[in-house]
Enzyme design. Structure first.
Site, PDB file in Angstrom:
ATOM      1  N   ASN A  58       0.852  -1.173   0.000  1.00 43.26           N
ATOM      2  CA  ASN A  58       0.000   0.000   0.000  1.00 43.26           C
ATOM      3  C   ASN A  58       0.893   1.230   0.000  1.00 43.26           C
ATOM      4  O   ASN A  58       1.957   1.214   0.622  1.00 43.26           O
ATOM      5  CB  ASN A  58      -0.887  -0.040   1.247  1.00 43.26           C
ATOM      6  CG  ASN A  58      -1.911   1.042   1.268  1.00 43.26           C
ATOM      7  OD1 ASN A  58      -1.608   2.174   1.627  1.00 43.26           O
ATOM      8  ND2 ASN A  58      -3.122   0.712   0.888  1.00 43.26           N
ATOM      9  N   GLU A  68       2.027 -14.483   4.359  1.00 49.05           N
ATOM     10  CA  GLU A  68       1.666 -15.456   5.390  1.00 49.05           C
ATOM     11  C   GLU A  68       0.363 -15.071   6.086  1.00 49.05           C
ATOM     12  O   GLU A  68      -0.539 -15.903   6.245  1.00 49.05           O
ATOM     13  CB  GLU A  68       2.786 -15.556   6.450  1.00 49.05           C
ATOM     14  CG  GLU A  68       4.118 -15.998   5.892  1.00 49.05           C
ATOM     15  CD  GLU A  68       5.033 -14.861   5.475  1.00 49.05           C
ATOM     16  OE1 GLU A  68       6.263 -15.019   5.588  1.00 49.05           O
ATOM     17  OE2 GLU A  68       4.527 -13.797   5.016  1.00 49.05           O
TER      18      GLU A  68
END
Length: 151
Positions: A58, A68
């Site tokens: 982002n 994960e």
């Protein structure tokens, strides 16, 4: 190649190969325009279902999520809480390990999780989460564990 004191995986060779394949495939969906560091993960539940995850960056940087945790969030959101193993791969020809926040996140679901660190050539190293996060703080450390969600 094992990093862990445990010498034998709970998974068969074909199950390990499947996790490796799925982590490499998940890496292809990475959204990493800032770091150019693509990561893929494949998480296997105790009942044999596999959830893929990739890192999603982002522009604010802090709003990014690792591969994960993406895999875990997908699995938990579909009702899964018990896991056997996770394979993690990246674009670099080196064995990467989960970051600290991912280790803590995974610890919520069990210290005995097998982790496979995968290279592009499909070679891997193996560890157990407890070896990567010794003396971890977890649900069992909370003073009132009577309301803990059932696994």
């Amino acid at each position: 190649m094992s990093v862990s004191a445990l010498s034998v995986s709970a998974l068969s060779d074909s199950q390990i190969e499947d996790l490796i394949t799925q982590s490499l495939a998940a890496r292809e969906n990475s959204y990493s325009p800032y770091s150019k560091f693509r990561v893929g993960a494949a998480l296997r539940t105790t009942d044999g279902k596999v959830f893929q995850g990739c890192n999603v960056e982002n522009a604010s940087y802090g709003g990014a999520i690792c591969a994960e945790r993406t895999a875990f969030v997908k699995a938990v959101s579909e009702g899964h809480r018990r896991f056997v193993a996770i394979a993690v791969s990246c674009d670099f020809n080196s064995f990467i390990t989960p970051c600290g926040i991912c280790r803590q996140f995974m610890n919520e679901f069990g210290k005995s999780l097998e982790i496979f660190f995968v290279n592009d050539d499909r070679t891997y190293k193996r560890a157990i989460l407890e070896d990567l996060l010794p003396f971890a703080f977890g649900p069992e450390d909370l003073p009132d564990n009577s309301e803990k969600q059932k696994a």
